[in-house]
Design an enzyme around this catalytic site. Sequence first.
Site, PDB file in Angstrom:
ATOM      1  CE  LYS A 166      -3.930  -2.140   2.350  1.00 32.26           C
ATOM      2  NZ  LYS A 166      -4.818  -2.094   3.532  1.00 32.26           N
ATOM      3  CB  THR A 204      11.236   5.903  14.532  1.00 33.51           C
ATOM      4  OG1 THR A 204      11.347   5.138  15.743  1.00 33.51           O
ATOM      5  CG2 THR A 204      11.074   7.366  14.891  1.00 33.51           C
ATOM      6  N   PRO A 205      10.505   6.079  11.393  1.00 34.08           N
ATOM      7  CG  PRO A 205      12.354   5.847   9.956  1.00 34.08           C
ATOM      8  CD  PRO A 205      11.702   5.231  11.162  1.00 34.08           C
ATOM      9  N   GLY A 212       6.665  10.282  10.049  1.00 36.24           N
ATOM     10  CA  GLY A 212       6.225  10.804   8.766  1.00 36.24           C
ATOM     11  C   GLY A 212       4.720  11.025   8.733  1.00 36.24           C
TER      12      GLY A 212
END
Length: 277
Positions: A71, A159-160, A164
Amino acid sequence: MISGKTEIIAHIGFPTHAFKAPMIYNPYFDPAGIDAVVVPMGCKTEDYPAFLKAVFSLQNIRGALITMPHKVTTVGLLDEVSPTARIAGACNAVRRNADGKLIGDMFDGEGFVRGVQRKGLQVTGIRALVVGCGGVGSAIAASLAAAGVSALQLFDAYTPSMEGLATRLREHYPALLVETGSNDPAGCDLVVNGTPMGMNDGDPLPMDVDRIAPTTFVGEVVMKSEMTAFLRAAVARGCPVQVGTDMLFEQIPAYLEFFDLPTTTPEVLRAVATLKY
């Protein structure tokens, strides 16, 4: 019956063993006189960009349903995506326009929110926890923000992805309180498992269920079984719950409109579905 005129809706993801869409769409298509078929297509991550382009070279392709783990990747492979897909950073529906452009949208979040609202949860002004900031979790967070929650608590081991999503939400909804880094459900009105945890026996629970209040609404996205270990634990605490397939039934009418096919209601879809767990 499949004929030479039948149009294909590709259901692309990996693995395919938990796919439920073919058992909902196809039983609806037949009595509705729609000459189309949803076909599961197992495609690994490394093959997906080339495969998506190839499948839309078919002349009888109506569109594609996109599921895990593709996705997020899909957004960067299309010519245009909807605002919802941009905020979510993920896409679960693709069609080819008459000009050949590939267009994407995201309906997971809309389906989830419609489902909990139909069960009586008023989402405006509530505090929600979404664990999992991949494709489906991000979509749910985006739709909850659009529906008017006052606070969103996000958690993801990566974490990103988490940060984000938080950044995109803050840009589009500056009045929304967005917090990251904790999967503690205490004090939340709604908690959501937006991760794949529960797909396999022995998976850990996405949060400490003992910290969930009995008044908290608990939502699930995993569809391998109707009552996952997470939902069973929530029910044992007295919580109202939404099973993963409810999100699917609620979003399918929007999918059908996106693919320019005759739409219907979740009730009709439930009545004809041949789901097996």
